[in-house]
Design an enzyme around this catalytic site. Structure first.
Site, short mmCIF file in Angstrom:
data_model
loop_
_atom_site.label_atom_id
_atom_site.label_comp_id
_atom_site.label_asym_id
_atom_site.label_seq_id
_atom_site.Cartn_x
_atom_site.Cartn_y
_atom_site.Cartn_z
N SER A 198 0.86 -1.26 -0.02
CA SER A 198 -0.03 -0.01 -0.09
C SER A 198 0.96 1.30 0.05
CB SER A 198 -1.10 -0.03 1.18
OG SER A 198 -1.91 1.11 0.91
N ASP A 200 -8.60 -5.80 -5.20
CA ASP A 200 -8.17 -4.60 -4.06
C ASP A 200 -9.37 -3.52 -4.01
OD1 ASP A 200 -6.96 -2.57 -2.64
OD2 ASP A 200 -5.07 -3.13 -3.51
N HIS A 212 -7.03 -5.85 -0.67
CA HIS A 212 -5.91 -4.93 -0.58
C HIS A 212 -4.77 -5.57 0.36
CE1 HIS A 212 -3.89 -1.11 -0.54
NE2 HIS A 212 -4.08 -1.00 0.63
#
Length: 535
Positions: A200, A422, A458
């Site tokens: 991320s 995601d 994610h």
């Protein structure tokens, strides 16, 4: 102690010693602040250094790529260094953990999350448990991934560009310099190899290091990277914006019903039924086909309305300017709504909730008005927010520069992966970046390999196939020259396995048990008939 040898033989013996298992398990020589010589860096004032010996220290280890947790007990030296930049009025803290025994000669840089350069020290633990020294930096602000109100604006109400520069680039480079210095002082020699590990925001930091500080790390593992920050972060507000404009908060129940029907319709496009849409670009399911149909969920029966279908279609299409021009990619058809468009309902009444990182970015950094009522944005106002974010922040915040030739020349290796489902940072952004790098350098796979994980959310989770140990694959590439063509992967429960294929290849089902990786082969595309030739 090495025997006395003629110089050429001595050099050869020293090289063999450095490569030997003895070097790979060095003990810590010291754990004292008095033994650390702070490095000199232009414009930097060193403020303090502290070292603490911690033994039998128990905590929950948090792996970033992909996310998982386990209990661990460590023995390490905890070094904390504080410094500031002349004239910036900042105070940056760098933390280095060094194993007391069994150091493997490697450094691991630890990435952050959301609006935090470093989220939790628990992410140091997996590296230290494997024998690495680990480093992270708070970039001069509180470690809160969702809320930037404490540092975004200065006392005059203007964006604090000093802390912004720390967060987006500078501090990660400085942390690498400091960590290598600390390692040299306390182990008696520097690291043989340095690796970045982040997902991320941590993935974005990794790409930033490759682009702007190409010699900081030998290998970079970037998961679900927040590459196009200035564009996609304000675009993360789009689900909330759509629901506000239509005065129709979409319930999770309605979204799940449409999503489940879509998965059922498009699951087999890759040739195997597994509850995953692996070929979303081939899925042309029409949500309007469900209008008027009833579904049950959570002891509630709902009927899909035209507005339900319209909201979902807009989220799939992605944000557009008022003139219809492209802004950013839409949500994958296998993605959950909860990531960016949560609409909790009570007694049948629903209210859309904005994703806080997106709303913070718009209010604090783009508009510089923490009291702004973001729900009042008009279509023209949304256009203005997007355009201002891109024009003002792309150069500093986005790590979308496709020119990686300096990183390539330095011998660096980049392993980049992204979950196809995601729900926060869409994988299409990663795919777009890789294609632009390849356009500049057709030999991109010599130093940069990209993998897409079907069904993965994610940084982990979801129904799909999570890469099991991508860091080891990166190490083999850097240290042994073994470039990864596949990444072994498995579902969260471990019952199904499948190899992730180096992009643009995809895992095509051939024959046998679809729960086994051997039943698939990496090919150029999913096909309904005979498999096509390999790339």
């Amino acid at each position: 102690m090495l025997p006395v040898l003629p110089l050429p033989l001595y050099i050869s013996a020293m090289c063999l010693w450095l490569a030997s298992p003895i070097f790979a398990t060095l003990p810590l020589l010291k754990c004292s602040s008095e033994d650390i010589s702070l490095p000199r860096m232009p414009g930097v004032t060193m403020l303090s250094v502290a070292a603490e010996r911690l033994e039998n220290y128990s905590l929950i280890a948090e792996v970033a790529n992909p996310e998982r947790h386990y209990n661990v007990t460590l023995n390490f030296c905890n070094v904390t260094i504080n410094y500031g930049h002349e004239g910036w009025k900042d105070k940056v803290q760098v933390t280095v953990w060094l194993p007391l025994e069994g150091w493997n000669g490697r450094l691991s840089g630890i990435g952050g999350s959301g609006l935090s350069s470093l989220w939790t020290y628990n992410r140091f633990a997996p590296a230290v448990a494997r024998g690495y020294a680990a480093v992270g930096t708070d970039a001069g602000h509180v470690r809160n991934p969702l809320d930037a109100t404490s540092w975004a604006l200065d006392t005059a109400g203007n964006v604090n560009f000093f802390l912004l520069q720390n967060f987006f680039a500078l501090s990660q480079s400085e942390a690498a310099v400091i960590a290598k210095n600390v390692i040299t002082d306390l182990y008696g020699q520097g690291p043989r190899y340095s690796y970045w590990d982040g997902c991320s925001t941590g993935g974005r930091q990794g790409l930033m290091l490759a682009q702007r500080y190409p010699t900081a790390y030998d290998g970079i593992l970037a998961g679900a990277p927040a590459i196009n920050w200035a564009t996609f972060v304000p675009a993360m507000y789009y689900p909330k914006f759509v629901m506000d404009q239509m005065s129709h908060p979409l319930s999770q129940c309605a979204f799940d019903a449409i999503r489940n029907a879509t998965v059922e319709a498009c699951d087999n496009l890759d040739g195997v039924l597994d509850g995953i849409i692996s070929a979303p670009d081939k899925c042309d399911f029409d949500p309007y086909s469900l209008v008027g149909r009833s579904f049950e969920c959570s002891e509630e029966e709902i009927t899909i309305s035209t507005n339900d279908a319209a909201v979902v279609q807009k989220l799939w299409d992605g944000p557009r300017q008022t003139d219809g021009s492209f802004i950013w990619y839409g949500m994958s058809k296998g993605t959950q709504l909860r990531g960016l468009g949560n609409s909790p309902c009570t007694l049948g009444e629903c209210a859309s909730v904005p994703f806080q990182i997106a709303s913070d970015w718009i209010k604090l950094f783009v508009l510089q008005d923490p009291k702004f009522d973001i729900s009042t944005l008009t279509p023209e106002g949304f256009d203005a927010v997007m355009n201002l974010s891109i024009s003002a922040y792309r150069a500093i915040a986005s790590t979308d520069n496709p020119d990686l030739h300096e990183f390539h020349q330095a011998g660096g290796k980049l392993l980049h992966w992204h979950g196809m489902d995601d729900q926060q940072i869409y994988a299409t952004g990663s795919e777009d970046y890789y294609k632009r790098v390849e356009a500049l350098n057709p030999s991109v796979r010599d130093f940069y390999r990209f993998f897409i994980a079907p069904g993965v959310a994610h940084c982990g989770g979801g129904n799909g196939f999570l890469p099991e140990d991508p860091l080891s694959a990166l190490i083999d590439w850097v240290e042994e020259g073994i470039a990864p063509d596949i990444l072994p992967a498995a579902t969260v429960d471990g019952t199904h396995r499948r190899d992730l294929c180096v992009y643009p290849q995809v895992p095509v089902y051939k024959s046998g048990n679809p729960a086994e990786a051997a039943s698939f082969k990496c090919l150029g595309a999913y096909t309904s008939g005979e498999a096509q030739d390999e790339l």
